[in-house]
Write a protein that holds these residues in place. Structure first.
Motif, PDB file in Angstrom:
ATOM      1  N   VAL A 102      -6.040  10.323  -5.512  1.00 19.20           N
ATOM      2  CA  VAL A 102      -7.084  10.096  -4.505  1.00 19.20           C
ATOM      3  C   VAL A 102      -7.100   8.614  -4.179  1.00 19.20           C
ATOM      4  N   TRP A 103      -6.651   8.267  -3.027  1.00 18.87           N
ATOM      5  CA  TRP A 103      -6.505   6.844  -2.674  1.00 18.87           C
ATOM      6  C   TRP A 103      -7.262   6.501  -1.400  1.00 18.87           C
ATOM      7  N   ASP A 104      -8.443   7.024  -1.201  1.00 26.36           N
ATOM      8  CA  ASP A 104      -9.148   6.908   0.085  1.00 26.36           C
ATOM      9  C   ASP A 104      -9.154   5.508   0.701  1.00 26.36           C
ATOM     10  N   PRO A 105      -9.656   4.481  -0.033  1.00 29.82           N
ATOM     11  CA  PRO A 105      -9.737   3.177   0.633  1.00 29.82           C
ATOM     12  C   PRO A 105      -8.371   2.639   1.050  1.00 29.82           C
ATOM     13  N   PHE A 106      -7.356   2.946   0.218  1.00 26.87           N
ATOM     14  CA  PHE A 106      -6.029   2.436   0.532  1.00 26.87           C
ATOM     15  C   PHE A 106      -5.473   3.121   1.777  1.00 26.87           C
ATOM     16  N   VAL A 107      -5.619   4.436   1.819  1.00 24.91           N
ATOM     17  CA  VAL A 107      -5.109   5.189   2.952  1.00 24.91           C
ATOM     18  C   VAL A 107      -5.794   4.735   4.235  1.00 24.91           C
ATOM     19  N   LYS A 108      -7.100   4.581   4.124  1.00 19.50           N
ATOM     20  CA  LYS A 108      -7.868   4.223   5.316  1.00 19.50           C
ATOM     21  C   LYS A 108      -7.401   2.890   5.898  1.00 19.50           C
ATOM     22  N   SER A 109      -7.269   1.901   5.001  1.00 20.42           N
ATOM     23  CA  SER A 109      -6.904   0.585   5.525  1.00 20.42           C
ATOM     24  C   SER A 109      -5.460   0.576   6.028  1.00 20.42           C
ATOM     25  N   THR A 129      -1.337  13.188   7.501  1.00 23.26           N
ATOM     26  CA  THR A 129      -0.963  14.587   7.319  1.00 23.26           C
ATOM     27  C   THR A 129      -0.476  14.811   5.895  1.00 23.26           C
ATOM     28  N   ASN A 130       0.336  13.888   5.476  1.00 24.17           N
ATOM     29  CA  ASN A 130       0.869  13.989   4.122  1.00 24.17           C
ATOM     30  C   ASN A 130      -0.266  13.952   3.100  1.00 24.17           C
ATOM     31  N   TYR A 131      -1.179  13.034   3.328  1.00 22.34           N
ATOM     32  CA  TYR A 131      -2.299  12.855   2.394  1.00 22.34           C
ATOM     33  C   TYR A 131      -3.162  14.112   2.330  1.00 22.34           C
ATOM     34  N   ALA A 132      -3.287  14.785   3.467  1.00 21.64           N
ATOM     35  CA  ALA A 132      -4.152  15.959   3.507  1.00 21.64           C
ATOM     36  C   ALA A 132      -3.431  17.224   3.068  1.00 21.64           C
ATOM     37  N   TYR A 133      -2.160  17.336   3.418  1.00 16.11           N
ATOM     38  CA  TYR A 133      -1.521  18.637   3.230  1.00 16.11           C
ATOM     39  C   TYR A 133      -0.572  18.728   2.046  1.00 16.11           C
ATOM     40  N   PRO A 166      -4.365  16.124  -5.250  1.00 17.60           N
ATOM     41  CA  PRO A 166      -5.573  16.901  -5.558  1.00 17.60           C
ATOM     42  C   PRO A 166      -6.376  17.180  -4.287  1.00 17.60           C
ATOM     43  N   SER A 167      -7.075  18.292  -4.296  1.00 18.70           N
ATOM     44  CA  SER A 167      -7.860  18.668  -3.128  1.00 18.70           C
ATOM     45  C   SER A 167      -8.902  17.592  -2.832  1.00 18.70           C
ATOM     46  N   ASN A 168      -8.907  17.102  -1.590  1.00 18.03           N
ATOM     47  CA  ASN A 168      -9.731  15.945  -1.269  1.00 18.03           C
ATOM     48  C   ASN A 168     -10.284  16.088   0.142  1.00 18.03           C
ATOM     49  N   PRO A 169     -11.564  16.408   0.286  1.00 13.31           N
ATOM     50  CA  PRO A 169     -12.135  16.616   1.615  1.00 13.31           C
ATOM     51  C   PRO A 169     -11.952  15.412   2.534  1.00 13.31           C
ATOM     52  N   ASN A 170     -12.049  14.209   1.958  1.00 16.45           N
ATOM     53  CA  ASN A 170     -11.929  13.024   2.799  1.00 16.45           C
ATOM     54  C   ASN A 170     -10.597  12.976   3.535  1.00 16.45           C
ATOM     55  N   ALA A 171      -9.546  13.467   2.871  1.00 17.14           N
ATOM     56  CA  ALA A 171      -8.227  13.456   3.502  1.00 17.14           C
ATOM     57  C   ALA A 171      -8.284  14.212   4.819  1.00 17.14           C
ATOM     58  N   HIS A 172      -8.974  15.364   4.825  1.00 10.17           N
ATOM     59  CA  HIS A 172      -9.054  16.171   6.048  1.00 10.17           C
ATOM     60  C   HIS A 172      -9.959  15.519   7.075  1.00 10.17           C
ATOM     61  N   LEU A 188       0.807  -1.213   0.000  1.00  8.47           N
ATOM     62  CA  LEU A 188       0.000   0.000   0.000  1.00  8.47           C
ATOM     63  C   LEU A 188       0.844   1.269   0.000  1.00  8.47           C
ATOM     64  N   SER A 189       1.948   1.230   0.739  1.00  5.94           N
ATOM     65  CA  SER A 189       2.656   2.487   0.966  1.00  5.94           C
ATOM     66  C   SER A 189       3.223   3.067  -0.328  1.00  5.94           C
ATOM     67  N   ALA A 190       3.571   2.191  -1.287  1.00  7.41           N
ATOM     68  CA  ALA A 190       4.139   2.710  -2.529  1.00  7.41           C
ATOM     69  C   ALA A 190       3.147   3.580  -3.269  1.00  7.41           C
ATOM     70  N   LEU A 191       1.925   3.116  -3.327  1.00  9.73           N
ATOM     71  CA  LEU A 191       0.921   3.841  -4.110  1.00  9.73           C
ATOM     72  C   LEU A 191       0.580   5.182  -3.482  1.00  9.73           C
ATOM     73  N   ILE A 192       0.372   5.184  -2.165  1.00 12.13           N
ATOM     74  CA  ILE A 192      -0.182   6.400  -1.565  1.00 12.13           C
ATOM     75  C   ILE A 192       0.834   7.517  -1.484  1.00 12.13           C
ATOM     76  N   LYS A 193       2.051   7.244  -1.912  1.00 12.47           N
ATOM     77  CA  LYS A 193       3.021   8.336  -1.980  1.00 12.47           C
ATOM     78  C   LYS A 193       2.867   9.121  -3.282  1.00 12.47           C
ATOM     79  N   ILE A 194       2.254   8.490  -4.256  1.00  9.55           N
ATOM     80  CA  ILE A 194       2.044   9.156  -5.532  1.00  9.55           C
ATOM     81  C   ILE A 194       0.804  10.029  -5.424  1.00  9.55           C
ATOM     82  N   PRO A 195       0.881  11.269  -5.919  1.00 12.59           N
ATOM     83  CA  PRO A 195      -0.306  12.133  -5.835  1.00 12.59           C
ATOM     84  C   PRO A 195      -1.537  11.484  -6.465  1.00 12.59           C
TER      85      PRO A 195
END
Lengths: 450, 581
Positions: free
Chosen positions: A235-242, A261-265, A270-276, A226-233
């Motif tokens: 929207v990865w909500d389900p991956f980040v969550k799990s 923090t990284n995912y949100a800031y 891309p701007s993503n309310p779920n991240a916050h 999972l960690s490899a993907l979520i470093k790339i800009p």
């Protein structure tokens, strides 16, 4: 699978030469101009009948799909396959993908189709050209997931993950990452099932030890995936969550917070309310200081002012000592009620009624006027019409009372909403109405108290 | 080596009498020139070899494959000969007289080979004719080969033949393997001799049409092309009918692969070009009893589009007479004449019908509807009498049928299978890719055919010169053949006159000179014309599968002949003119 229908819209434009697509400045598209320009480009020479009929065939398929005539679409598809044998170099590139998209759509819905048919089709299409292998593998896996065949999906992803084709594979790195991430998601799924079982077990049990061990093992693998993907800009909500859930479970709070923090800031994302939202919920769970929570919600307020967390935001602001926070608290409430979806939110109205009174008691009439000025043109008909008064009263008396109070404050006791509600004679709330009338008389901003 | 192993077998082949044997994988003898496999097999003497037989077989298999790849030595013109042969056969099975194949087309083809210096002449550019006849000793079915054999050898100088044969055998070995399956594929596509018409696949159709014309057969050009599209006559992938041993690849692909249906105008022009090139004499006269005569064709098309045939036919004949398009000299094709042209018979007949419709109904989106009102009233009152022709009703019936047919055609075209079972490729590097694609397509099609209902949706249509059928009477498809034109006529004295006394011309101006065919003044701009005129043009151009503008031009030409005096007078005038009869 869900986004298949969205993707279907694309082939239409992809059909012609993508590069030559005529776009005017306003983004308008002229399909007829396209074909006209094409004939000019090739010197007015007629297109071969072969390419004409195959493109006609394509539009027949699209029409059939639109009308959900799967059998008919399959019939045309049968003829469209010959487009694979085109001699046109550009077509050769685009046709396999088109066939995959249309064909998989047909097989997804066709009554005579089943998992085996779909799998055979996917396996065949994977091997036409090299560029589509990963994409098709991934979509194939999603199809299998949709049919609850987790193991097969996992095997599919594993195969795709190890696929290499010289430089072609490096250019599709993101796809490989996505494949790995989905594999990770599948592992997370089994992990979370195990976790549930574990919670039922006794800690002293012998089984407990082995289960935890295997869980740790699995989660380590998953985190790699999972960690490899979520470093790339993206929207990865389900991956980040799990991913965060697993990190939290093993007590790695710092890492979890860093990911969120990284995912949100991170500005590249891309701007993503779920991240916050994820970050806020995490911080709240960890009992972070109020200022930190406020700063997260402030950003969310800018993106989605109607979010239900805004009421929480308001409470936090109200509790703050700073005066500017108090002012913002009022602004947030007004903001929530600007949205049609929140008009019947009784909590919001209750908060507003209470807070209006509090603000006016605190001699901050300017704040209220500031908010009201931009809304006085449309709020009366949006919230406080006679119609609403009647229907609110019928549906929810408590809501009607709160609204009436706000209406009275903002519009004066002459306003229709207020008049209608205050005229109602009902035992239970008689007292409340009386009080309301009194407050309105005292605090209403239209009162000529000069 | 296969051939060496088979050397001991010395009997003559029962099929082609050649002595040239190879061994099949099973150890049987096969004839290398006609591929006839015998029952006799080579005795296995050495039993030691058995454990290794598998390896041996693989070895042999590879070699054989390579050898087969080369196939026969053949020339491009042979390929065309095969295509023509099969086209002639197809025409025969469509009901065309057998003389067409055996005499006319054959003679035209021979003449073509002669004129293009490929055979039957003193100094052929290469000895194609004779060579190919040597190479097809067993093909008894194709009588043209036999003919070529005899005449080719008889007319050719024997010595040159032998030397050429040798040199060709040497040359062919490298040439065939490099860029084309045929011996002269590369050379053929590079040839650019002035004054020589190179054969192409569309031109085979032009040759067929020439022979049809010579025989005055009951088949028009549009019919021929429609039969081609409906796959009754080999054209697209016609090379599929070549014998297995004639390998096609490389340049052959460009020569024999066709990815478009033939176009009416194109084939028409090519017909004239070839006829001129062949230096053909004046064709047999087209008289009033010929199918191609406008009187007869008009009747056919009147029936086809469901108009009151009898009454309109007499009017059409009158127009034919007045315009002079029915005269023998006008209709007969004479390639030697100064301005060689063939009349587009079908197109002309249809244009005459359009003119007749304009004469009767004016087609100005107004007059025809008011006549329809009259007819409707009359028909309501007099249910027992012969009904009057109601243009509106006819329009409704025809519009519905036309739309249906158009949609069906569109569907059929979209489903048309273009690619042959044996794919063509440019080079050996291409070959595996092309074959893999082909296999992939076949597999995918197989898979999807299970999703479609088992009943074959595209059944091959029975060939017919009629596309519309009005015999069966049902409610939506009224047959108007027997209706009366009373509605458009009025009595005056003893004669009948049409009620309509106006006419509008499709084109005001033509270029100077009588036979100028430049098109810039007759350009058909749809929106300039009345809707009913547009509909009628659409209907007929669908019937002939031509462009509407082509029909519009033809209508203008007929009008020009009909109102010649008017044209002369209005040369200086402009604006929409109305002519009174």
């Amino acid at each position: 699978m869900d986004n298949f229908s969205e993707e279907l819209a694309r082939p239409v434009t992809k059909d012609g030469q993508v590069k030559m697509s005529i776009l005017s400045g306003t983004g308008m598209h002229f399909p007829w101009l396209q074909s006209y320009v094409e004939t000019v480009v090739i010197g007015g020479k007629k297109k071969k009948d072969f390419s004409q009929t195959t493109s006609a065939c394509l539009s027949f398929i699209q029409e059939a799909l639109l009308k959900h005539q799967w059998r008919r679409a399959a019939e045309y598809m049968h003829s469209y396959f010959q487009a694979l044998e085109t001699t046109d170099g550009h077509q050769r590139q685009t046709v396999p993908e088109l066939i995959w998209k249309l064909g998989s759509e047909i097989l997804f819905y066709h009554p005579k189709s089943n998992v085996e048919t779909f799998t055979t089709f996917a396996d065949r299409m994977k091997n036409i050209g090299v560029m589509n292998y990963l994409k098709i593998s991934l979509q194939h896996a999603l199809y299998l997931l949709h049919h609850g065949m987790l193991e097969d999906a996992d095997r599919n992803l594993r195969e795709a993950e190890t696929w290499r084709y010289g430089e072609k594979s490096s250019s599709q790195e993101i796809l490989i990452n996505l494949v790995q991430a989905y594999k990770g998601l599948l592992q997370y799924y089994t992990w979370s099932k195990k976790k549930k079982e574990l919670s039922k077990l006794d800690k002293d049990d012998y089984v407990y030890g082995t289960t935890t061990r295997s869980m740790i093992n699995r989660s380590w693998k998953t985190s790699m995936n999972l960690s490899a993907l979520i470093k790339i800009p993206g929207v990865w909500d389900p991956f980040v969550k799990s991913y965060v859930e697993m990190l939290e479970f093993y007590g790695d709070q710092d890492a979890a917070q860093e990911v969120l923090t990284n995912y949100a800031y991170d500005e590249k994302f891309p701007s993503n309310p779920n991240a916050h939202i994820y970050l806020y919920n995490f911080l709240k769970r960890k009992k972070a200081p109020r200022t930190k929570l406020l700063s997260v919600l402030k950003i969310l307020y800018q993106i989605v002012p109607s979010h239900k967390l805004m009421l929480e935001f308001h409470t936090l602001l109200r509790k703050s000592e700073k005066e500017e926070h108090h002012k913002l608290g009022l602004e947030v409430l007004f903001g929530v009620l600007d949205f049609a979806g929140c008009t019947k939110n009784i909590t919001a109205w209750k908060y507003l009624a209470k807070y209006l009174k509090q603000t006016l008691m605190g001699n901050h009439l300017v704040w209220v006027q500031e908010q009201w000025n931009s809304r006085k043109n449309w709020w009366p008909s949006f919230h406080f019409s006679y119609f609403w008064a009647k229907s609110d009263w019928k549906e929810d008396m408590a809501l009607a009372c709160e609204k009436a109070f706000v209406a009275g404050i903002l519009l004066g006791k002459g306003c229709r909403y207020f008049r209608y509600i205050s005229k109602q004679d009902h035992q239970v709330i008689r007292k409340k109405i009386k009080q309301m009338k009194k407050s309105v008389k005292r605090y209403s901003i239209v009162n000529p108290r000069l | 080596m296969d051939l060496e192993e088979a050397k001991e077998f010395k009997e003559r082949c029962t099929q082609c009498t050649a002595v040239s044997w190879g061994l099949t994988d099973e150890g049987k003898y096969f004839c290398t020139s006609c591929h006839n496999v015998t029952e006799r097999s080579k005795e296995v003497i050495n039993t030691e070899a058995i454990p290794n037989s598998q390896i041996k077989a693989i070895n042999r298999g590879l070699k054989r494959k390579k050898q087969l790849e080369k196939g026969w030595d053949w020339y491009v013109c042979e390929g065309f000969q095969y295509i023509l042969y099969h086209q002639a056969e197809a025409l025969k099975s469509l009901g065309v007289g057998p003389e067409l194949k055996n005499e006319v087309l054959h003679k035209f083809w021979k003449r073509y080979l002669q004129k293009s210096k490929q055979a039957y002449c003193k100094n052929p550019i290469y000895t194609t004719g004779s060579l190919l006849s040597v190479k097809f000793p067993n093909d008894t079915s194709f009588d043209m080969h036999h003919d070529l054999l005899k005449k080719g050898i008889l007319r050719n100088d024997f010595e040159t033949l032998c030397t050429k044969l040798k040199s060709f055998e040497e040359a062919s070995q490298e040439m065939t393997s490099v860029c084309s399956g045929s011996i002269d594929g590369v050379e053929y596509s590079q040839r650019k001799e002035k004054g020589i018409v190179k054969m192409t696949v569309p031109k085979t159709l032009a040759l067929c049409y020439l022979s049809l014309l010579w025989q005055r057969e009951t088949m028009t050009l549009s019919d021929l092309l429609r039969f081609v599209e409906e796959d009754h006559i080999p054209y697209i992938n016609a090379f599929q009918h070549f014998p297995e041993e004639m390998k096609l690849y490389g340049r052959d692909k460009r020569i024999f692969a066709v990815e478009s249906w033939p176009d009416y105008e194109d084939i028409h022009d090519k017909t004239i070009e070839i006829a001129k090139f062949l230096d053909l004499p004046r064709f047999p006269d087209i008289t009033e009893d010929c199918y191609l005569h406008p009187n007869i064709l008009c009747m056919k098309y009147l029936m086809e589009v469901n108009l009151p045939a009898d009454e309109m036919h007499s009017l059409a004949c009158q127009v034919v007479k007045m315009t002079g398009v029915g005269e023998v000299d006008f209709l007969t094709f004479d390639p030697i004449a100064k301005r060689a042209k063939t009349v587009k018979y079908d197109l002309q007949a249809v244009a005459i019908i359009v003119v007749v419709l304009k004469l009767l109904f004016l087609l100005d989106d107004n007059f025809e509807w008011s006549l329809s009102n009259l007819a409707e009233k009359y028909n309501k009152k007099n249910k027992k009498d012969k009904p009057w022709f109601d243009f509106r009703k006819w329009y409704q019936v025809m519009k519905k049928t036309l739309d249906e047919k158009k949609y069906k055609l569109e569907e059929a075209r979209a489903k048309f299978m273009w690619k042959s079972e044996k794919p063509l490729y440019y080079s050996f590097i291409d070959k595996p890719v092309v074959y893999k694609r082909r296999e992939m397509v076949v597999n995918l099609q197989k898979q999807f055919s299970t999703l479609v209902d088992l009943t074959p949706t595209v059944e091959k249509k029975h060939p017919s010169s009629f596309q519309f059928n009005w015999i069966e009477e049902d409610n939506d498809r009224t047959c108007f053949h027997g209706h009366s034109l009373q509605v458009v006529l009025k009595e005056k004295g003893q004669s009948l006159l049409t009620k309509n006394s106006s006419y509008w011309l499709s084109t005001q101006k033509f270029c100077k000179g009588n036979v100028c065919y430049c098109k810039h003044l007759t350009t058909y701009e749809e929106s300039n014309f009345s809707l009913s005129y547009q509909f009628i043009l659409n209907l007929f151009s669908f019937l002939l599968r031509i462009k509407t503008s082509l029909l519009h031009e033809e209508v203008s030409l007929i009008e020009k002949k009909l109102f010649e005096r008017k044209y002369r007078r209005t040369k200086k005038k402009s604006g929409r003119s109305r002519k009174s009869r």
